[in-house]
Write an enzyme that holds these catalytic residues in place. Sequence first.
Site, PDB file in Angstrom:
ATOM      1  N   HIS A 269     -13.367  -0.860  35.499  1.00 57.24           N
ATOM      2  CA  HIS A 269     -12.754  -0.780  34.164  1.00 57.24           C
ATOM      3  C   HIS A 269     -13.804  -0.912  33.061  1.00 57.24           C
ATOM      4  O   HIS A 269     -13.510  -1.402  31.971  1.00 57.24           O
ATOM      5  CB  HIS A 269     -11.716  -1.906  34.003  1.00 57.24           C
ATOM      6  CG  HIS A 269     -10.497  -1.728  34.860  1.00 57.24           C
ATOM      7  ND1 HIS A 269      -9.574  -2.727  35.065  1.00 57.24           N
ATOM      8  CD2 HIS A 269     -10.055  -0.649  35.565  1.00 57.24           C
ATOM      9  CE1 HIS A 269      -8.606  -2.275  35.863  1.00 57.24           C
ATOM     10  NE2 HIS A 269      -8.881  -1.028  36.183  1.00 57.24           N
TER      11      HIS A 269
HETATM   12  C1  LIG Z   1     -11.111   4.554  40.781  1.00 61.65           C
HETATM   13  C2  LIG Z   1     -10.575   4.068  39.465  1.00 61.65           C
HETATM   14  C3  LIG Z   1      -9.295   3.513  39.406  1.00 61.65           C
HETATM   15  C4  LIG Z   1      -8.807   3.049  38.185  1.00 61.65           C
HETATM   16  N1  LIG Z   1      -7.505   2.624  38.112  1.00 61.65           N
HETATM   17  C5  LIG Z   1      -6.992   2.279  36.906  1.00 61.65           C
HETATM   18  C6  LIG Z   1      -5.611   1.976  36.754  1.00 61.65           C
HETATM   19  O1  LIG Z   1      -4.803   2.106  37.684  1.00 61.65           O
HETATM   20  N2  LIG Z   1      -5.175   1.565  35.532  1.00 61.65           N
HETATM   21  C7  LIG Z   1      -6.022   1.427  34.475  1.00 61.65           C
HETATM   22  O2  LIG Z   1      -5.582   0.995  33.409  1.00 61.65           O
HETATM   23  N3  LIG Z   1      -7.330   1.767  34.570  1.00 61.65           N
HETATM   24  C8  LIG Z   1      -7.809   2.243  35.745  1.00 61.65           C
HETATM   25  N4  LIG Z   1      -9.107   2.648  35.836  1.00 61.65           N
HETATM   26  C9  LIG Z   1      -9.898   2.729  34.607  1.00 61.65           C
HETATM   27  C10 LIG Z   1      -9.481   3.898  33.721  1.00 61.65           C
HETATM   28  O3  LIG Z   1      -9.037   4.990  34.514  1.00 61.65           O
HETATM   29  C11 LIG Z   1     -10.659   4.312  32.843  1.00 61.65           C
HETATM   30  O4  LIG Z   1     -11.130   3.175  32.154  1.00 61.65           O
HETATM   31  C12 LIG Z   1     -10.296   5.376  31.831  1.00 61.65           C
HETATM   32  O5  LIG Z   1      -9.630   6.447  32.466  1.00 61.65           O
HETATM   33  C13 LIG Z   1     -11.558   5.861  31.143  1.00 61.65           C
HETATM   34  O6  LIG Z   1     -11.236   6.845  30.199  1.00 61.65           O
HETATM   35  P1  LIG Z   1     -12.394   7.540  29.355  1.00 61.65           P
HETATM   36  O7  LIG Z   1     -11.747   8.562  28.509  1.00 61.65           O
HETATM   37  O8  LIG Z   1     -13.213   6.479  28.703  1.00 61.65           O
HETATM   38  O9  LIG Z   1     -13.354   8.230  30.432  1.00 61.65           O
HETATM   39  P2  LIG Z   1     -13.016   9.252  31.610  1.00 61.65           P
HETATM   40  O10 LIG Z   1     -11.560   9.378  31.822  1.00 61.65           O
HETATM   41  O11 LIG Z   1     -13.839   8.816  32.763  1.00 61.65           O
HETATM   42  O12 LIG Z   1     -13.519  10.661  31.064  1.00 61.65           O
HETATM   43  C14 LIG Z   1     -14.863  11.031  30.882  1.00 61.65           C
HETATM   44  C15 LIG Z   1     -14.979  12.528  31.125  1.00 61.65           C
HETATM   45  O13 LIG Z   1     -16.204  12.997  30.592  1.00 61.65           O
HETATM   46  C16 LIG Z   1     -16.781  13.913  31.499  1.00 61.65           C
HETATM   47  N5  LIG Z   1     -18.230  13.917  31.264  1.00 61.65           N
HETATM   48  C17 LIG Z   1     -19.091  12.916  31.493  1.00 61.65           C
HETATM   49  N6  LIG Z   1     -20.336  13.269  31.136  1.00 61.65           N
HETATM   50  C18 LIG Z   1     -20.262  14.523  30.669  1.00 61.65           C
HETATM   51  C19 LIG Z   1     -21.229  15.420  30.149  1.00 61.65           C
HETATM   52  N7  LIG Z   1     -22.524  15.088  30.061  1.00 61.65           N
HETATM   53  N8  LIG Z   1     -20.813  16.656  29.758  1.00 61.65           N
HETATM   54  C20 LIG Z   1     -19.504  17.004  29.843  1.00 61.65           C
HETATM   55  N9  LIG Z   1     -18.552  16.176  30.340  1.00 61.65           N
HETATM   56  C21 LIG Z   1     -18.924  14.937  30.733  1.00 61.65           C
HETATM   57  C22 LIG Z   1     -16.395  13.348  32.855  1.00 61.65           C
HETATM   58  O14 LIG Z   1     -16.540  14.298  33.882  1.00 61.65           O
HETATM   59  C23 LIG Z   1     -14.968  12.894  32.596  1.00 61.65           C
HETATM   60  O15 LIG Z   1     -14.052  13.934  32.827  1.00 61.65           O
HETATM   61  C24 LIG Z   1      -9.625   3.110  37.032  1.00 61.65           C
HETATM   62  C25 LIG Z   1     -10.893   3.672  37.093  1.00 61.65           C
HETATM   63  C26 LIG Z   1     -11.367   4.155  38.291  1.00 61.65           C
HETATM   64  C27 LIG Z   1     -12.743   4.778  38.323  1.00 61.65           C
END
Ligand SMILES: Cc1cc2nc3c(=O)[nH]c(=O)nc-3n(C[C@H](O)[C@H](O)[C@H](O)COP(=O)(O)OP(=O)(O)OC[C@H]3O[C@@H](n4cnc5c(N)ncnc54)[C@H](O)[C@@H]3O)c2cc1C
Length: 496
Positions: A428
Amino acid sequence: MSWDVVVVGGGSAGCALAGRLSEDPGRRVLLLEAGSAVTEPGAFPTDVRDVASLGACDPDGPHTWDVGVELTPGHRTRVGRGRLLGGSSAVNGANHIRPTRADLDSWPGWSFDETLPYYVRGERDLDMTGPLHGDAGPVPVVRPAGELRAAVTERFLEAAVRVGVPLEIDKNGDQPPGAGLMPANVRRGVRVNAAIAYVLPHLDRPNLTVRGDVTVARVLLDGDRAVGVEGIDGERIEAGEVVLAAGSVCTPQLLALSGIGPPDDLRAAGLPVHHERPGVGRGYTDHPSVYLSFPDTSGDAVHPEAPGAQAAVHLDAGDDPAGDLEILLFARPFAPGGSCHLMCALQAPESRGVMTFAADPRTPPRLEHRYLASGHDRARMRQVVRRAGELLAAGGMALEPTGTPDGRTLDDRALDAWIAAHLGTSAHLCGSARLGTADDPDAVVDPELRVHGLRGLRVVDTSVLPTVPRRGPAATALMLGERAADLIAGRVAAPL
Ligand SMILES: Cc1cc2nc3c(=O)[nH]c(=O)nc-3n(C[C@H](O)[C@H](O)[C@H](O)COP(=O)(O)OP(=O)(O)OC[C@H]3O[C@@H](n4cnc5c(N)ncnc54)[C@H](O)[C@@H]3O)c2cc1C
């Protein structure tokens, strides 16, 4: 082609943001995703769609970034973060839970009342009604009911009440922490990820372009203004505004690759220093966790359309009324015939992590979580393991004969040693490019999510959260995208 806004990262926050921003037909929005980008929900692979499977988060799999993490000195593990349209919401546990009021009120310039409209706007809660819940948003929210609720879930909740934990009927309801069912973003067994909810229904908008398989390597700067991005293959894309939504590992990496970060770290990596922001990659937080296993044959019979993580106990361990300890029930064994699990996690850790960067965009950052560095955190971890042991005993749920200790019968030293050996992470990670006011030297973005001291550059993902919330961050990532769309449009919703 020049874009009004380019969003880097089609993950949880990035999809919500691009979907909302492109509602204005006058704004040309480009969403860039490093992983694959499907064009319809049915095209996601089975393990991405199927909420009963956690297979898609395998760090060796095709849909993840393989993130190496040092949890404590010498204790290494790997985390699979989503690398496809939908991001981590496409591979996660689908628990859709909001932070506590205390979390939201502690973020400079943000608050429970100001963020509530955006949680509500995003959700279509199929169980709960009233002003705290949305009924028309793109994300369906359900709790396991009827045949979807496992027998072991009932026993877990009964046991929690028996050991004195109050019921928390609505975990998104601003109630005191307690025992309750876990809300999930699921519909008929499908994990409704951020792409399904926010982007795929709108691919026919002429002002929205989504490109997969584009990995951005850096932000292009002209003086103090961001003017576009450059891909790892050298492609340059111009935009009026650049938004980094690459998640809490790749966003700080992109800032560093763009010469924005702690100057000494950048120089040590051989990167240029364009703009000093000491907080990039420093002081982040995540939830440390351990699993207690217990045999329960009913777990094998969990309905195939139900999420495995069905219920949770949140505890006030004494001086944190918001509840800084979590016991999460995994009702479905991780392998057929295997054990059920309680994940015991520390939700408001004091210990802070550090990330350092390499000059090559293909080399991932080095992550040191520094878990349990503080005595407070170690004491809290012992507490949550002991409470979980009590709960299992009260429910007549025996611990595994081997492997899992009963924390109640171990002294502090022995329990610390067991926890250290079995330590894991909830994955997280938050706070690697924190929001804060101009007088905070470690803040990377201001309360409107603009990088301090630069123009045309925002961060909209879980990197900006000042600390990891006391509950899972997935629902909050969507909220960030929802609110950022309004901030970019120059308006904000009235507090509810
Ligand atoms: C295995 C797992 C289980 C989890 N389970 C839960 C849960 O059940 N409930 C909960 O509340 N939280 C959960 N979490 C945490 C939660 O899912 C994340 O904190 C949240 O989804 C993150 O959102 P974000 O938008 O910050 O990043 P992300 O959703 O990770 O999105 C980032 C995106 O940017 C893209 N990207 C990265 N670098 C580049 C680049 N250089 N160029 C172009 N694209 C790029 C990636 O490919 C990705 O698609 C979990 C996390 C994981 C890993």
